[in-house]
Design a protein around this motif. Structure first.
Motif, PDB file in Angstrom:
ATOM      1  N   PHE A  46       7.825  12.647   6.071  1.00  0.00           N
ATOM      2  CA  PHE A  46       7.171  11.980   4.895  1.00  0.00           C
ATOM      3  C   PHE A  46       7.340  10.693   5.613  1.00  0.00           C
ATOM      4  O   PHE A  46       8.573  10.864   5.744  1.00  0.00           O
ATOM      5  CB  PHE A  46       7.396  12.214   3.682  1.00  0.00           C
ATOM      6  CG  PHE A  46       6.293  13.405   3.388  1.00  0.00           C
ATOM      7  CD1 PHE A  46       4.520  13.778   2.462  1.00  0.00           C
ATOM      8  CD2 PHE A  46       6.605  14.589   3.087  1.00  0.00           C
ATOM      9  CE1 PHE A  46       3.804  14.503   2.048  1.00  0.00           C
ATOM     10  CE2 PHE A  46       5.962  15.967   2.818  1.00  0.00           C
ATOM     11  CZ  PHE A  46       4.957  15.738   2.665  1.00  0.00           C
ATOM     12  N   ASN A  47       7.206   9.755   5.985  1.00  0.00           N
ATOM     13  CA  ASN A  47       7.080   7.527   6.045  1.00  0.00           C
ATOM     14  C   ASN A  47       7.806   7.071   4.949  1.00  0.00           C
ATOM     15  O   ASN A  47       7.360   6.733   4.109  1.00  0.00           O
ATOM     16  CB  ASN A  47       6.080   6.972   6.121  1.00  0.00           C
ATOM     17  CG  ASN A  47       6.126   6.027   7.194  1.00  0.00           C
ATOM     18  OD1 ASN A  47       7.648   5.899   6.623  1.00  0.00           O
ATOM     19  ND2 ASN A  47       5.354   4.917   6.560  1.00  0.00           N
ATOM     20  N   GLY A  51       0.811  -1.393   0.103  1.00  0.00           N
ATOM     21  CA  GLY A  51      -0.227   0.031  -0.198  1.00  0.00           C
ATOM     22  C   GLY A  51       0.928   1.647   0.025  1.00  0.00           C
ATOM     23  O   GLY A  51      -0.032   2.013  -0.068  1.00  0.00           O
ATOM     24  N   TYR A  52       1.904   1.563  -0.608  1.00  0.00           N
ATOM     25  CA  TYR A  52       2.359   2.858  -0.680  1.00  0.00           C
ATOM     26  C   TYR A  52       2.854   3.176  -1.958  1.00  0.00           C
ATOM     27  O   TYR A  52       2.478   3.019  -3.001  1.00  0.00           O
ATOM     28  CB  TYR A  52       4.386   2.175  -0.972  1.00  0.00           C
ATOM     29  CG  TYR A  52       4.897   1.598   0.799  1.00  0.00           C
ATOM     30  CD1 TYR A  52       3.924   2.050   1.685  1.00  0.00           C
ATOM     31  CD2 TYR A  52       5.007   0.190   1.113  1.00  0.00           C
ATOM     32  CE1 TYR A  52       4.566   1.686   3.397  1.00  0.00           C
ATOM     33  CE2 TYR A  52       5.707   0.006   1.875  1.00  0.00           C
ATOM     34  CZ  TYR A  52       5.410  -0.001   3.559  1.00  0.00           C
ATOM     35  OH  TYR A  52       4.969  -0.378   4.586  1.00  0.00           O
ATOM     36  N   PHE A  53       3.397   4.405  -1.948  1.00  0.00           N
ATOM     37  CA  PHE A  53       3.203   5.260  -3.059  1.00  0.00           C
ATOM     38  C   PHE A  53       4.592   4.787  -3.709  1.00  0.00           C
ATOM     39  O   PHE A  53       5.073   5.058  -2.650  1.00  0.00           O
ATOM     40  CB  PHE A  53       2.689   6.467  -3.270  1.00  0.00           C
ATOM     41  CG  PHE A  53       1.435   6.980  -3.224  1.00  0.00           C
ATOM     42  CD1 PHE A  53       1.020   7.488  -4.099  1.00  0.00           C
ATOM     43  CD2 PHE A  53       0.994   6.472  -2.354  1.00  0.00           C
ATOM     44  CE1 PHE A  53      -0.645   7.868  -3.966  1.00  0.00           C
ATOM     45  CE2 PHE A  53      -0.773   6.342  -2.408  1.00  0.00           C
ATOM     46  CZ  PHE A  53      -1.001   7.330  -3.483  1.00  0.00           C
ATOM     47  N   PHE A  76       5.969   5.960   0.968  1.00  0.00           N
ATOM     48  CA  PHE A  76       6.451   5.471  -0.034  1.00  0.00           C
ATOM     49  C   PHE A  76       8.161   4.861  -0.299  1.00  0.00           C
ATOM     50  O   PHE A  76       8.275   4.898  -0.022  1.00  0.00           O
ATOM     51  CB  PHE A  76       7.530   7.082  -0.183  1.00  0.00           C
ATOM     52  CG  PHE A  76       5.822   8.813  -0.003  1.00  0.00           C
ATOM     53  CD1 PHE A  76       5.090   8.841  -1.513  1.00  0.00           C
ATOM     54  CD2 PHE A  76       5.857   9.222   1.297  1.00  0.00           C
ATOM     55  CE1 PHE A  76       4.137   9.736  -1.714  1.00  0.00           C
ATOM     56  CE2 PHE A  76       4.675  10.436   1.220  1.00  0.00           C
ATOM     57  CZ  PHE A  76       4.319   9.803  -0.008  1.00  0.00           C
ATOM     58  N   VAL A  77       7.892   4.666  -0.774  1.00  0.00           N
ATOM     59  CA  VAL A  77       9.238   4.256  -1.421  1.00  0.00           C
ATOM     60  C   VAL A  77      10.083   5.104  -3.144  1.00  0.00           C
ATOM     61  O   VAL A  77       8.689   5.408  -3.508  1.00  0.00           O
ATOM     62  CB  VAL A  77       9.369   2.677  -1.914  1.00  0.00           C
ATOM     63  CG1 VAL A  77       8.426   1.903  -1.044  1.00  0.00           C
ATOM     64  CG2 VAL A  77       8.284   1.921  -2.878  1.00  0.00           C
ATOM     65  N   PHE A  78      11.371   4.301  -2.803  1.00  0.00           N
ATOM     66  CA  PHE A  78      11.784   5.083  -3.912  1.00  0.00           C
ATOM     67  C   PHE A  78      12.511   5.031  -4.931  1.00  0.00           C
ATOM     68  O   PHE A  78      13.282   4.188  -4.607  1.00  0.00           O
ATOM     69  CB  PHE A  78      11.981   6.584  -3.432  1.00  0.00           C
ATOM     70  CG  PHE A  78      13.647   6.442  -2.321  1.00  0.00           C
ATOM     71  CD1 PHE A  78      14.189   6.507  -3.524  1.00  0.00           C
ATOM     72  CD2 PHE A  78      13.547   6.414  -1.182  1.00  0.00           C
ATOM     73  CE1 PHE A  78      15.949   5.915  -2.460  1.00  0.00           C
ATOM     74  CE2 PHE A  78      14.343   6.293  -0.483  1.00  0.00           C
ATOM     75  CZ  PHE A  78      15.907   6.375  -1.405  1.00  0.00           C
ATOM     76  N   ASP A  79      12.414   5.021  -5.889  1.00  0.00           N
ATOM     77  CA  ASP A  79      13.263   4.743  -7.496  1.00  0.00           C
ATOM     78  C   ASP A  79      14.727   5.120  -7.653  1.00  0.00           C
ATOM     79  O   ASP A  79      14.582   6.450  -7.155  1.00  0.00           O
ATOM     80  CB  ASP A  79      13.059   5.113  -8.512  1.00  0.00           C
ATOM     81  CG  ASP A  79      13.555   2.840  -9.316  1.00  0.00           C
ATOM     82  OD1 ASP A  79      14.228   2.959  -9.371  1.00  0.00           O
ATOM     83  OD2 ASP A  79      13.184   3.793 -10.604  1.00  0.00           O
ATOM     84  N   GLU A  80      15.506   5.182  -7.572  1.00  0.00           N
ATOM     85  CA  GLU A  80      16.894   5.641  -8.034  1.00  0.00           C
ATOM     86  C   GLU A  80      17.673   6.398  -8.664  1.00  0.00           C
ATOM     87  O   GLU A  80      18.397   7.077  -8.351  1.00  0.00           O
ATOM     88  CB  GLU A  80      18.334   4.449  -8.364  1.00  0.00           C
ATOM     89  CG  GLU A  80      18.085   4.199  -9.725  1.00  0.00           C
ATOM     90  CD  GLU A  80      19.396   2.902  -9.837  1.00  0.00           C
ATOM     91  OE1 GLU A  80      20.093   2.426  -9.311  1.00  0.00           O
ATOM     92  OE2 GLU A  80      19.721   2.138 -11.175  1.00  0.00           O
TER      93      GLU A  80
END
Length: 126
Positions: free
Chosen positions: A103-104, A47-49, A84-88
């Motif tokens: 922000f998480n 359930g993350y963006f 949130f998860v993030f790309d490189e």
């Protein structure tokens, strides 16, 4: 955390990094191995963006993975999103700013400071 794949999948590394509140460092030789696909699947399952570096990348990934919860790291509409998860492709300075603002940021991929360097055993650049 380093991206070592001998005994784990990329998805498993994301799970471990999230538990440890760490980011996964990547190198140039980690290109085209499925990191972004694993990141999007991890986001879907939890359930993350997903945060990416540009609108073009976001639009492509939304179509490619049929997942609408993908935003640019500079989006103005991030408030109220649980994680949130993030790309490189995201600048780490911007990720750190978001984290400082509360922000998480769960985990993600960050380019190692030596991302573009290819070093031989003697310590000199090839």
């Amino acid at each position: 955390m380093e991206l070592r794949l001998a005994n784990r999948t990329i998805y498993n590394l994301l799970e471990i990094a999230a538990l440890k509140d760490e980011y996964i460092r990547t190198l140039i030789n980690h290109r085209k191995i499925g990191k972004t696909s694993a990141l999007v699947q991890f986001a879907k399952d939890n359930g993350y963006f997903v945060l990416v570096g540009s609108t073009a990348i976001a639009k492509f990934l939304i179509r490619e993975h049929d997942y609408k919860n993908i935003r640019t790291v500079n989006s103005i509409a991030l408030d109220g999103i649980p994680g949130f998860v993030f790309d490189e492709c995201c600048p780490i300075d911007r990720i750190n700013q978001l984290k400082e603002k509360g922000f998480n940021i769960v985990t993600g991929f960050v380019k190692d400071e030596d991302f573009y360097a290819t070093v031989c055993n003697c310590g000199k650049l090839k």
